[in-house]
Enzyme design. Sequence first.
Site, short mmCIF file in Angstrom:
data_model
loop_
_atom_site.label_atom_id
_atom_site.label_comp_id
_atom_site.label_asym_id
_atom_site.label_seq_id
_atom_site.Cartn_x
_atom_site.Cartn_y
_atom_site.Cartn_z
CG ASP A 100 30.74 34.77 53.53
OD1 ASP A 100 29.57 34.39 53.36
OD2 ASP A 100 31.24 34.88 54.65
CG HIS A 111 26.78 38.36 62.16
ND1 HIS A 111 27.30 37.55 63.14
CD2 HIS A 111 27.78 38.55 61.26
CE1 HIS A 111 28.56 37.24 62.85
NE2 HIS A 111 28.88 37.84 61.71
CD GLU A 148 30.91 33.70 59.74
OE1 GLU A 148 30.78 33.69 58.49
OE2 GLU A 148 31.49 34.61 60.35
CB THR A 184 33.03 27.42 52.70
OG1 THR A 184 33.89 28.50 53.07
CG2 THR A 184 31.60 27.90 52.67
NE ARG A 220 33.34 49.01 65.20
CZ ARG A 220 33.06 47.97 64.40
NH1 ARG A 220 34.01 47.12 64.09
NH2 ARG A 220 31.83 47.78 63.94
CE LYS A 279 34.90 34.71 58.14
NZ LYS A 279 33.53 34.40 58.56
CG ASP A 318 32.36 31.13 55.52
OD1 ASP A 318 33.13 30.34 54.96
OD2 ASP A 318 32.55 32.35 55.55
NE ARG A 374 33.86 33.90 64.39
CZ ARG A 374 33.09 34.36 63.43
NH1 ARG A 374 33.59 35.25 62.58
NH2 ARG A 374 31.86 33.96 63.30
CE1 TYR A 427 38.86 43.57 60.96
CE2 TYR A 427 40.18 42.50 62.65
CZ TYR A 427 39.28 43.48 62.27
OH TYR A 427 38.80 44.36 63.21
CD GLU A 450 26.10 37.01 66.00
OE1 GLU A 450 25.17 37.84 66.08
OE2 GLU A 450 26.19 36.18 65.07
CD GLU A 471 27.89 32.63 55.81
OE1 GLU A 471 27.80 32.85 54.58
OE2 GLU A 471 28.91 32.87 56.48
CD GLN A 498 37.24 36.74 60.78
OE1 GLN A 498 36.79 35.74 61.33
NE2 GLN A 498 36.47 37.63 60.19
CB THR A 525 26.74 35.12 60.56
OG1 THR A 525 28.07 34.64 60.46
CG2 THR A 525 26.06 34.47 61.76
CE1 TYR A 533 29.90 40.78 59.70
CE2 TYR A 533 30.12 43.10 59.16
CZ TYR A 533 30.20 42.07 60.08
OH TYR A 533 30.59 42.36 61.37
#
Length: 412
Positions: free
Chosen positions: A123, A130, A196, A254, A139, A250, A230, A234, A241, A358, A198, A237, A344, A125
């Site tokens: 998968d 996204h 997600e 899927t 952040r 994850k 997917d 969250r 992660y 999002e 995709e 994760q 995503t 990114y």
Amino acid sequence: MSASSPLAVPYDAPFGVRNLPYGVFSTADEPAVRRIGVAYGDHVLDAGAAARAAGAPADLAAALGADSLNPLLAAGRPLWTRVRAALTAWLTDDTYADAVEPCLLPRAELTMHLPFEVADYVDFYASEHHAANIGRIFRPGSEPLTPNWKHLPIGYHGRAGTVVVSGTPVVRPCGQRKAAADPAPDFGPSRKLDIEAELGFVVGAPSPLGGRVALADADAHVFGVCLVNDWSARDLQAWEYVPLGPFLGKSFATSVSPWVVPLAALAQARTDPPVRDTEPLPYLDDRAARPPYGLDIALEVRLNGHLVSRPPFAAMYWTYAQMLAHMTVNGASLRTGDFFASGTVSGPGRETRGALMELAWNGEEPLELPDGTRRSFLEDGDEVVISATAPGPGGARIGLGEVVGRVEPARP
């Protein structure tokens, strides 16, 4: 042929002759027998039976008579081209009508299965929108993209064994959760179950260990595309992660659509990717590629029947050819049935974001649905439907079908 014949499919039908997506089905009277099918209008062509009825060559009949797409995938592009030409003739040339028409079965009466045996799953990114949104959420006040993001397609290795066909229930996963204010983690069902939206790419022809697949060779290996959800926990994760990336958040499920649309059907969907402001390394430099590797595919996301987003795949920063080139640049081999997804798909506006993380901004801005309910993340019983279309010849739209999943409560 008569207007009532299943062969009489309008030129602009989503599953018309310019599309011809492949899947695997079974019938109610033979539920254990899986067959390759080709969607055509509201019917599915039993491809193996049609090959026999039309007197197809042995290699073509063998590939279409299998119980999964893998033998066809492994055969490579020359056979893919021959098969597509044969299918087009069988469905449009009156010479074959009497032989082929009995091989068309009502799609609504069939059970669809995972169309290929998944070898490895990666998968990516690949959406700048996204990735930037996720960076702003986690952040704030810092640069939203990590320093490596515009130099390489970031990805992670997923769990091939939990790639499931559309319609398979998605059980809410359990795992360790720890909010920022919690002194220690606890265990329980995910409270932040997400989607997600995709696009997935199915690999056919393999490549040797130690070799590399160049951008220009991508279409010799990629057979076609399908839709992907997917599913993502969250909260699981977020805790797990660091430092190695996604794992249990994850790997529980899927979902993929039952139809694999061949790349040959997407000729009119080719488009230039967005202008990039960072010089790519030579093995990723696709600026001179013709035809381009961007794809103008319009996705739609529905939650409990309500349209909540329209993610545009044309906005993706990294293309499928770049993903494949990067995936193999270290000498990693490709196997028939390898499957990689885009990550995503999100666009620049809120109405084009492909994940609830999002759309609801991690719960700070809950999504208001037309029925008066609100969602930050998925609740038990929620159903998510992702669909898509792409430009076809003469202004028609090519259909990619749907990937559907309903959330079931966590198991005790």
